[in-house]
Design an enzyme around this catalytic site. Structure first.
Site, mmCIF file in Angstrom:
data_model
loop_
_atom_site.group_PDB
_atom_site.id
_atom_site.type_symbol
_atom_site.label_atom_id
_atom_site.label_comp_id
_atom_site.label_asym_id
_atom_site.label_seq_id
_atom_site.Cartn_x
_atom_site.Cartn_y
_atom_site.Cartn_z
ATOM 1 N N ARG A 110 0.774 -1.579 0.017
ATOM 2 C CA ARG A 110 0.043 0.227 0.029
ATOM 3 C C ARG A 110 0.414 1.113 0.389
ATOM 4 N NH1 ARG A 110 -2.810 -3.046 3.750
ATOM 5 N NH2 ARG A 110 -5.100 -3.875 3.238
ATOM 6 N N LYS A 132 3.813 11.642 -11.566
ATOM 7 C CA LYS A 132 2.736 10.348 -12.215
ATOM 8 C C LYS A 132 3.638 9.595 -12.125
ATOM 9 C CE LYS A 132 0.106 13.630 -14.733
ATOM 10 N NZ LYS A 132 -0.936 13.791 -16.012
ATOM 11 N N GLU A 174 9.543 16.742 -26.381
ATOM 12 C CA GLU A 174 9.166 16.060 -25.181
ATOM 13 C C GLU A 174 9.930 18.128 -24.499
ATOM 14 O OE1 GLU A 174 6.944 13.849 -23.120
ATOM 15 O OE2 GLU A 174 6.178 15.702 -22.991
ATOM 16 N N LYS A 202 8.609 21.663 -14.863
ATOM 17 C CA LYS A 202 8.240 21.050 -14.705
ATOM 18 C C LYS A 202 7.871 20.744 -13.221
ATOM 19 C CE LYS A 202 6.285 16.695 -14.875
ATOM 20 N NZ LYS A 202 6.446 15.341 -15.764
ATOM 21 N N GLU A 212 -3.267 17.313 -11.150
ATOM 22 C CA GLU A 212 -3.409 17.628 -12.904
ATOM 23 C C GLU A 212 -5.823 18.554 -11.851
ATOM 24 O OE1 GLU A 212 -1.645 15.932 -15.693
ATOM 25 O OE2 GLU A 212 -3.685 16.154 -16.942
ATOM 26 N N ARG A 216 -1.871 21.535 -13.797
ATOM 27 C CA ARG A 216 -0.424 21.107 -14.948
ATOM 28 C C ARG A 216 -1.002 20.256 -15.720
ATOM 29 N NH1 ARG A 216 1.594 16.263 -10.846
ATOM 30 N NH2 ARG A 216 2.483 15.068 -12.575
ATOM 31 N N ASN A 220 0.982 18.586 -20.856
ATOM 32 C CA ASN A 220 -0.105 17.788 -21.832
ATOM 33 C C ASN A 220 -0.038 18.218 -23.367
ATOM 34 O OD1 ASN A 220 0.282 15.441 -20.425
ATOM 35 N ND2 ASN A 220 -1.735 16.139 -19.202
ATOM 36 N N HIS A 223 -0.540 16.223 -26.402
ATOM 37 C CA HIS A 223 0.024 14.701 -25.768
ATOM 38 C C HIS A 223 -1.371 14.515 -26.416
ATOM 39 C CE1 HIS A 223 4.085 15.652 -23.842
ATOM 40 N NE2 HIS A 223 3.665 14.859 -23.274
ATOM 41 N N HIS A 227 -0.717 10.710 -27.830
ATOM 42 C CA HIS A 227 -1.080 9.750 -27.202
ATOM 43 C C HIS A 227 -2.017 8.156 -28.240
ATOM 44 C CE1 HIS A 227 -0.301 11.251 -22.617
ATOM 45 N NE2 HIS A 227 0.762 10.522 -23.793
ATOM 46 N N HIS A 239 7.268 8.189 -28.638
ATOM 47 C CA HIS A 239 6.749 9.333 -27.587
ATOM 48 C C HIS A 239 7.447 10.770 -28.083
ATOM 49 C CE1 HIS A 239 4.584 10.834 -24.353
ATOM 50 N NE2 HIS A 239 5.416 11.880 -24.055
HETATM 51 N N1 LIG Z 1 4.993 9.919 -15.176
HETATM 52 C C1 LIG Z 1 4.707 10.901 -16.104
HETATM 53 O O1 LIG Z 1 5.043 12.072 -15.806
HETATM 54 C C2 LIG Z 1 5.766 10.831 -17.955
HETATM 55 C C3 LIG Z 1 5.899 12.199 -18.535
HETATM 56 C C4 LIG Z 1 5.895 11.548 -20.485
HETATM 57 C C5 LIG Z 1 6.279 10.926 -20.518
HETATM 58 N N2 LIG Z 1 6.114 9.234 -20.075
HETATM 59 C C6 LIG Z 1 6.018 8.550 -19.854
HETATM 60 O O2 LIG Z 1 7.785 8.216 -20.192
HETATM 61 C C7 LIG Z 1 7.778 7.232 -21.088
HETATM 62 C C8 LIG Z 1 8.513 7.324 -22.485
HETATM 63 O O3 LIG Z 1 10.352 7.551 -21.903
HETATM 64 P P1 LIG Z 1 11.474 7.583 -22.972
HETATM 65 O O4 LIG Z 1 11.553 8.140 -24.164
HETATM 66 O O5 LIG Z 1 12.385 7.683 -21.621
HETATM 67 O O6 LIG Z 1 11.380 5.961 -22.906
HETATM 68 P P2 LIG Z 1 11.722 4.732 -22.532
HETATM 69 O O7 LIG Z 1 11.807 4.636 -21.414
HETATM 70 O O8 LIG Z 1 11.680 3.723 -23.546
HETATM 71 O O9 LIG Z 1 13.831 4.722 -22.688
HETATM 72 C C9 LIG Z 1 13.412 4.792 -24.434
HETATM 73 C C10 LIG Z 1 14.969 3.759 -24.524
HETATM 74 O O10 LIG Z 1 16.153 3.770 -24.241
HETATM 75 C C11 LIG Z 1 17.157 2.950 -23.351
HETATM 76 N N3 LIG Z 1 17.971 4.069 -22.442
HETATM 77 C C12 LIG Z 1 17.514 4.184 -21.188
HETATM 78 N N4 LIG Z 1 18.822 5.144 -21.004
HETATM 79 C C13 LIG Z 1 19.330 5.137 -21.477
HETATM 80 C C14 LIG Z 1 21.179 5.197 -20.751
HETATM 81 N N5 LIG Z 1 21.762 6.569 -20.247
HETATM 82 N N6 LIG Z 1 21.551 4.962 -22.284
HETATM 83 C C15 LIG Z 1 21.350 4.244 -23.230
HETATM 84 N N7 LIG Z 1 19.989 4.024 -23.338
HETATM 85 C C16 LIG Z 1 18.611 3.863 -21.929
HETATM 86 C C17 LIG Z 1 15.690 2.497 -23.055
HETATM 87 O O11 LIG Z 1 15.854 1.181 -22.411
HETATM 88 C C18 LIG Z 1 14.977 2.030 -23.931
HETATM 89 O O12 LIG Z 1 15.239 1.301 -24.685
HETATM 90 C C19 LIG Z 1 6.383 6.751 -22.171
HETATM 91 O O13 LIG Z 1 5.663 5.303 -21.718
HETATM 92 C C20 LIG Z 1 5.082 7.712 -21.241
HETATM 93 O O14 LIG Z 1 4.043 7.340 -21.562
HETATM 94 C C21 LIG Z 1 5.151 9.498 -18.188
#
Ligand SMILES: NC(=O)c1ccc[n+]([C@@H]2O[C@H](COP(=O)([O-])OP(=O)(O)OC[C@H]3O[C@@H](n4cnc5c(N)ncnc54)[C@H](O)[C@@H]3O)[C@@H](O)[C@H]2O)c1
Length: 335
Positions: A110, A132, A174, A202, A212, A216, A220, A223, A227, A239
């Protein structure tokens, strides 16, 4: 090192941005934690040392790893190891890892504390900050999750050196949205400074509106279409690339609704083009499917289509957008 703060109701947590930030992990661990469950991926060629007993929990690469089955696997593995609620989960990776690890921490016993150590540009400017967490359902992205604030966020800009070029560009996608949230001159800043400027924006926005209820949602920007494109899923878009397409789309939709002029649309195009990001729908995009998916967006609370749109007062959440206008704008950005 840039030291930022996020205010989260009663408490405040630090966000450290700069080269070598991951080495500060021990310093930011919750008091009393004896074990650290490091959630990461094999593709990440870096290590992190919590300075207490630790174990690696490897999750698969890719968006598919953000699913309920992985939450079950992770939490069962935590349990077999004997992780307690006093201990800590460390998300060590990009947005996929930090969203998944954060959600697993939110539901394990929890609620177990989590520290996010972000390793992608996209994660450092956005995903790791703000609490989030969540996973995808086959019906859509991020449809199950929780607001679960981390105990700390470390954005180590040194580890960005190994990011594949495409992932780096996704982070720029982003980052591009921050230009419309009042962060100026990003392209002229050294990387550390640019990441810190976005992270500070942020941090400020989520401190003001953790759950949100208001501002906040503006984070998006771009987005809603992004999405939908990702969920439609057949376009091989990351993304950040989808967000870039979503920014140009949102600008054109705002123009169609009489909210902004041609010059402002051109400004959007210039920013996206400067980062060498896509700005057209992928060939063969199914507009009817995209419309249906956009209707399921979490921002949509009135049963109609809801977008963050630019306008005379800057970005705003706009409800009840006419479907015809959306469909026509999709045609405008068809390749
Ligand atoms: N929680 C939030 O507020 C929020 C905001 C924006 C995006 N997101 C989410 O984030 C996700 C996308 O994240 P992302 O773009 O970081 O993608 P990801 O986490 O898939 O990473 C991209 C790739 O890079 C590799 N990688 C990561 N760090 C590395 C490094 N230092 N060196 C070499 N390779 C590395 C990973 O293994 C992966 O293959 C989506 O699911 C999106 O929905 C969440």
């Amino acid at each position: 090192m840039h030291e930022l703060k996020v205010h989260d109701g009663a408490s405040t947590y630090p966000v450290l941005v700069g080269p070598g930030a991951r080495h500060r992990l021990l310093e930011v661990l919750p008091v009393g934690a004896r074990r650290a469950a490091i959630v990461t991926q094999d593709e990440i060629p870096w290590e992190v040392d919590a300075g207490i007993e630790q174990r690696r929990f490897v999750v698969p690469d890719g968006e598919d790893a953000k699913c309920l089955e992985q939450v079950e696997e992770l939490t069962r593995a935590f349990s077999r190891w004997g992780l307690t609620r006093r201990d800590v989960v460390v998300g060590f990776g990009g947005g996929v890892v930090t969203d998944l690890a954060g959600f697993a921490a939110a539901v394990y016993h929890r609620g177990t504390q989590v520290v996010q150590v972000s390793t992608t540009l996209l994660g450092q400017v956005d995903a790791a900050i703000g609490g989030k967490t969540g996973v995808n359902l086959p019906e859509g992205k991020n449809l199950v999750g929780a607001f679960w604030s981390p105990a700390a966020v470390l954005c180590d800009t040194e580890v960005l050196a190994s990011l594949p070029p495409r992932e780096y560009r996704c982070g720029l996608g982003e980052m591009a949205k921050y230009a419309f949230l009042g962060v100026d001159g990003l392209r002229d800043l050294p990387l550390d400074e640019a990441v810190a400027a976005c992270a500070a924006c942020k941090a400020e926005v989520v401190s003001e509106d953790l759950r949100e209820d208001g501002r906040r949602a503006l984070l998006n920007y771009g987005h809603t279409l992004a999405h939908a494109l990702e969920t439609a899923g057949r376009y091989d878009l990351r993304h950040g690339e989808a967000v870039a397409i979503g920014l140009g789309f949102a600008a054109r939709l705002a123009r169609r609704l009489g909210r902004i002029d041609d010059e402002r649309v051109a400004e959007h195009d210039r920013i996206v083009a400067a980062y060498d990001l896509p700005d057209r729908l992928p060939p063969g995009s199914d507009a009817a499917l995209l419309l249906q998916l956009m209707g399921r967006d979490k921002k949509a609370t009135t049963g109609g289509l809801t977008f963050v749109l630019d306008g005379p007062r800057g970005l705003e959440v706009v409800d009840g957008v006419d479907r015809e206008a959306v469909a026509e704008t999709l045609e405008e950005i068809r390749s």
